[in-house]
Structures are given as C-alpha cells and as structure tokens.
Motif scaffolding. Structure first.
Motif, PDB file in Angstrom:
ATOM      1  N   SER A  37       0.822  -1.207   0.000  1.00  0.00           N
ATOM      2  CA  SER A  37       0.000   0.000   0.000  1.00  0.00           C
ATOM      3  C   SER A  37       0.856   1.258   0.000  1.00  0.00           C
ATOM      4  N   THR A  78       2.238   6.599   0.922  1.00  0.00           N
ATOM      5  CA  THR A  78       1.108   5.679   0.761  1.00  0.00           C
ATOM      6  C   THR A  78       0.383   5.941  -0.550  1.00  0.00           C
ATOM      7  N   LYS A 130      -2.844   5.159  -1.005  1.00  0.00           N
ATOM      8  CA  LYS A 130      -4.254   5.417  -0.749  1.00  0.00           C
ATOM      9  C   LYS A 130      -4.526   6.836  -0.256  1.00  0.00           C
TER      10      LYS A 130
END
Length: 59
Positions: free
Chosen positions: A7, A28, A30
């Motif tokens: 991730s 990250t 996300k």
C-alpha cells in the motif's frame, strides 16, 4: 493465495541546491495527497544548511 499488494511506494527527495544529495521516503498510495508531489525543507550536509527537497522518481 496471491501476494498482498503493497500500500506504499518509495520516493526520492532530491535537493534543490543541486548537490545530488537525496533522502528516501515511503509514500502511501491510498492517501488523497498521492497525486501531489511532496516538498520538504530538510538538511543538506553538502551545503550545511536546510534547503527544499522535492519528489523525484526512484531510479
């Protein structure tokens, strides 16, 4: 079972002073800021001062 996708990715923070000094940082995928390029003021030991470090691709 397949492998779990990471991730995060690693990015390179390159000195704006042109010394070639860099930091490696994890980012990250996300995060809503994923599309923005990161910029930090960090210490560059080659010029003995804090300078702007901007995101660049890992080679």
């Amino acid at each position: 079972m397949g492998k779990k996708e990471k991730s995060y990715i690693f990015i390179r923070l390159l000195s704006a002073a042109g010394t070639g000094f860099f930091y490696v940082k994890r980012k990250t995928k996300k995060s809503p800021k994923f599309t923005e390029k990161l910029e930090f003021r960090k210490y560059d030991p080659r010029v003995n001062r804090h300078v702007l470090f901007t995101e660049a691709k890992m080679k």
